[in-house]
Write a protein that holds these residues in place. Structure first.
Motif, PDB file in Angstrom:
ATOM      1  N   ARG A  74       1.318   5.653  11.253  1.00  0.00           N
ATOM      2  CA  ARG A  74       0.182   6.358  10.653  1.00  0.00           C
ATOM      3  C   ARG A  74       0.544   6.962   9.289  1.00  0.00           C
ATOM      4  O   ARG A  74      -0.335   7.444   8.579  1.00  0.00           O
ATOM      5  N   ALA A 132       1.663   5.089   7.051  1.00  0.00           N
ATOM      6  CA  ALA A 132       1.469   3.969   6.131  1.00  0.00           C
ATOM      7  C   ALA A 132       0.257   4.223   5.240  1.00  0.00           C
ATOM      8  O   ALA A 132      -0.689   4.926   5.609  1.00  0.00           O
ATOM      9  N   GLU A 133       0.299   3.616   4.070  1.00  0.00           N
ATOM     10  CA  GLU A 133      -0.796   3.716   3.107  1.00  0.00           C
ATOM     11  C   GLU A 133      -1.575   2.404   3.095  1.00  0.00           C
ATOM     12  O   GLU A 133      -0.977   1.326   3.025  1.00  0.00           O
ATOM     13  N   ARG A 134      -2.883   2.498   3.197  1.00  0.00           N
ATOM     14  CA  ARG A 134      -3.708   1.298   3.101  1.00  0.00           C
ATOM     15  C   ARG A 134      -3.863   0.883   1.634  1.00  0.00           C
ATOM     16  O   ARG A 134      -4.144   1.725   0.778  1.00  0.00           O
ATOM     17  N   GLU A 159      -8.119  -1.839   0.217  1.00  0.00           N
ATOM     18  CA  GLU A 159      -9.069  -1.839   1.334  1.00  0.00           C
ATOM     19  C   GLU A 159     -10.410  -2.425   0.892  1.00  0.00           C
ATOM     20  O   GLU A 159     -10.972  -2.035  -0.128  1.00  0.00           O
ATOM     21  N   ASP A 184       1.531   3.105  16.145  1.00  0.00           N
ATOM     22  CA  ASP A 184       0.232   3.678  15.800  1.00  0.00           C
ATOM     23  C   ASP A 184      -0.683   3.499  17.006  1.00  0.00           C
ATOM     24  O   ASP A 184      -1.457   2.550  17.091  1.00  0.00           O
ATOM     25  N   VAL A 210      -4.508   3.816  11.678  1.00  0.00           N
ATOM     26  CA  VAL A 210      -4.272   3.463  10.276  1.00  0.00           C
ATOM     27  C   VAL A 210      -3.944   1.987  10.130  1.00  0.00           C
ATOM     28  O   VAL A 210      -4.606   1.248   9.398  1.00  0.00           O
ATOM     29  N   ALA A 211      -2.908   1.554  10.823  1.00  0.00           N
ATOM     30  CA  ALA A 211      -2.477   0.150  10.765  1.00  0.00           C
ATOM     31  C   ALA A 211      -3.084  -0.593  11.950  1.00  0.00           C
ATOM     32  O   ALA A 211      -2.699  -0.359  13.098  1.00  0.00           O
ATOM     33  N   CYS A 228      -1.064  -2.743   4.533  1.00  0.00           N
ATOM     34  CA  CYS A 228      -0.490  -1.408   4.684  1.00  0.00           C
ATOM     35  C   CYS A 228       0.917  -1.404   4.109  1.00  0.00           C
ATOM     36  O   CYS A 228       1.627  -2.415   4.158  1.00  0.00           O
ATOM     37  N   LYS A 229       1.305  -0.254   3.580  1.00  0.00           N
ATOM     38  CA  LYS A 229       2.623  -0.089   2.977  1.00  0.00           C
ATOM     39  C   LYS A 229       3.267   1.149   3.569  1.00  0.00           C
ATOM     40  O   LYS A 229       2.711   2.251   3.513  1.00  0.00           O
TER      41      LYS A 229
END
Length: 420
Positions: free
Chosen positions: A93, A95-97, A100, A383, A388-389, A413-414
């Motif tokens: 969670r 992670a950065e989207r 999008e 997650d 998130v992911a 996701c990163k």
């Protein structure tokens, strides 16, 4: 006179015969019970009528409707306990989207320097450079966007970088391509229409190359089911998947392993002496030796995993990243484990429900596991509920980050590995 009239009225009232009274031995409580019993009979009769009205067409459907799959009985061990390095956490969670709504289904990821490449659900190969998405090539033809169009639109899955910075892509419906990342020129190396040992390739999945680029190892997940029907493949337990080898010089195709249940992601060992192959339906990873004294042999690399493995990619520690979008919770309930030895229930389910509906019943839970070079669990990122992911398919490590691919989410996701 008025008094006489009153007397006459009184006499008339007295002449009116009294109402008959029914004499009974019932007490008020008994009467109430009788009334309640009568109401209960009415309720039971109504309930049974409704039940018959509902169950009759349901039973008729179970017996009369055809089932699209022929489920096989599968045997699982009890799922491993989610303890120790498998202890649930919320690390995914963090992670950065990315992008999008601009990418749909970026299944697999590769990089040349800091430029990322991926394939999307609309049949395109794209590159991400300096925060901008560019289309490199289109493998199929429109229309795209729905499962029924996938066979003509194309669906890029595995993507790798070969010698001289060339892209190698496996398309689920068309076969294996070589793509120039600069010009976008795409050359088909192997068509999925080419039968291999008398069997067609209906679901070309992941691929990996030797360092010299001569040999391409790839999975054909099924000769029966296509990618758009992957829920059927999983729930039927079909064992017609294969591991294959393509020689780019001789153009020869060899079958290395057969009888696999949904072979999926694969990865060469650092020494290129063996392959690890995800067998998704069976929640395990197989190993096939491609060189050395064990060449041609196979054994189990990781048995009885806590989820259903998708793509496998190398980790900087010398091990492997394994992505999973569904887990076998223990403690907890695993639908696949429960249904594994009950093919008759799976048959009823697919008589009544569509594959999309069935997959919606599978709880979301994203999990990435890092394995050591010998197949032991090193660490895990979770997650729960896929907040998130979501629907992750791959974990690609680059520059201290994990880039998480997805087979259906509209983003990448990163994850910063230093922060987890």
């Amino acid at each position: 006179r008025r008094s006489s009239d009153l007397n006459d009225s009184s006499e008339l009232r007295q002449r009116h015969p009294p109402r008959p009274q029914i004499i009974t031995d019932e007490t008020p409580a008994q009467a109430a019970r009788a009334s309640s019993s009568y109401s209960g009979k009415i309720f039971r009769a109504t309930f049974m009528t409704l039940a018959v009205a509902i169950l009759t067409p349901l039973v008729a459907a179970i017996f009369l409707l055809e089932c699209p799959i022929e489920p096989q009985s599968i045997s699982f061990l009890e799922p491993p306990l989610l303890t120790g390095v498998l202890e649930p956490n919320l690390k995914l969670r963090q992670a950065e989207r990315l992008f999008e709504g601009q990418l749909v289904g970026p299944e697999s990821i590769a990089n040349i320097g800091d430029v990322l490449f991926t394939g999307t659900a609309d049949g395109k190969i794209v590159k991400i450079e300096d925060g901008v998405i560019h289309v490199v090539a289109t493998l199929g033809k429109p229309p795209c966007g729905t499962p029924e169009y996938e066979p003509t639109c194309g669906r890029p899955l595995g993507i790798r970088i070969g010698p001289n910075g060339t892209l190698f892509v496996s398309d689920a419906y068309q076969g294996i391509f070589k793509v120039n990342p600069v010009t976008g020129e795409a050359e088909m190396l192997l068509s999925s229409q080419t039968p291999v040992q008398g069997k067609k390739m209906s679901f070309v999945n992941d691929l990996v190359l030797t360092q010299d680029g001569r040999k391409i190892y790839f999975t054909d997940s099924s000769s029966k089911w296509q990618r758009r029907n992957y829920p059927f493949l999983i729930m039927e337990g079909t064992d017609d998947g294969r591991l294959l080898e393509y020689d780019t010089v001789t153009k020869e195709v060899k079958v290395l392993m057969v009888g696999l249940r949904f072979p999926n992601g694969l990865q060469l060992s650092p020494a290129e002496d063996f392959l690890v192959v995800a067998e998704t339906t069976m929640a395990r990873i197989r190993r096939y030796y491609v060189s050395g004294l064990m060449k041609g042999g196979a054994d189990m690399f990781v048995e009885n995993m806590p989820g259903f493995p998708d793509n496998i990619r190398p980790s900087s520690s010398g091990g492997y990243w394994v992505a999973m979008s569904a887990v076998r919770q223990n403690p907890g309930f695993s639908m696949m484990d429960f249904l594994s030895d009950k093919p008759w229930i799976r048959k009823i389910i697919f008589k009544l429900l569509s594959q999309d509906t069935v997959m919606k019943l599978v709880p979301r839970y994203s999990l990435v596991i890092e394995l050591t070079e010998s197949g032991s669990y090193r660490r895990s990122f979770h997650d729960p509920d896929g907040v998130v992911a979501t629907y992750i398919s791959e974990a690609h490590e680059h520059d201290g980050h994990l880039f998480l691919g997805s087979f259906r989410s509209p983003f990448l996701c990163k994850l910063n590995l230093q922060e987890v």
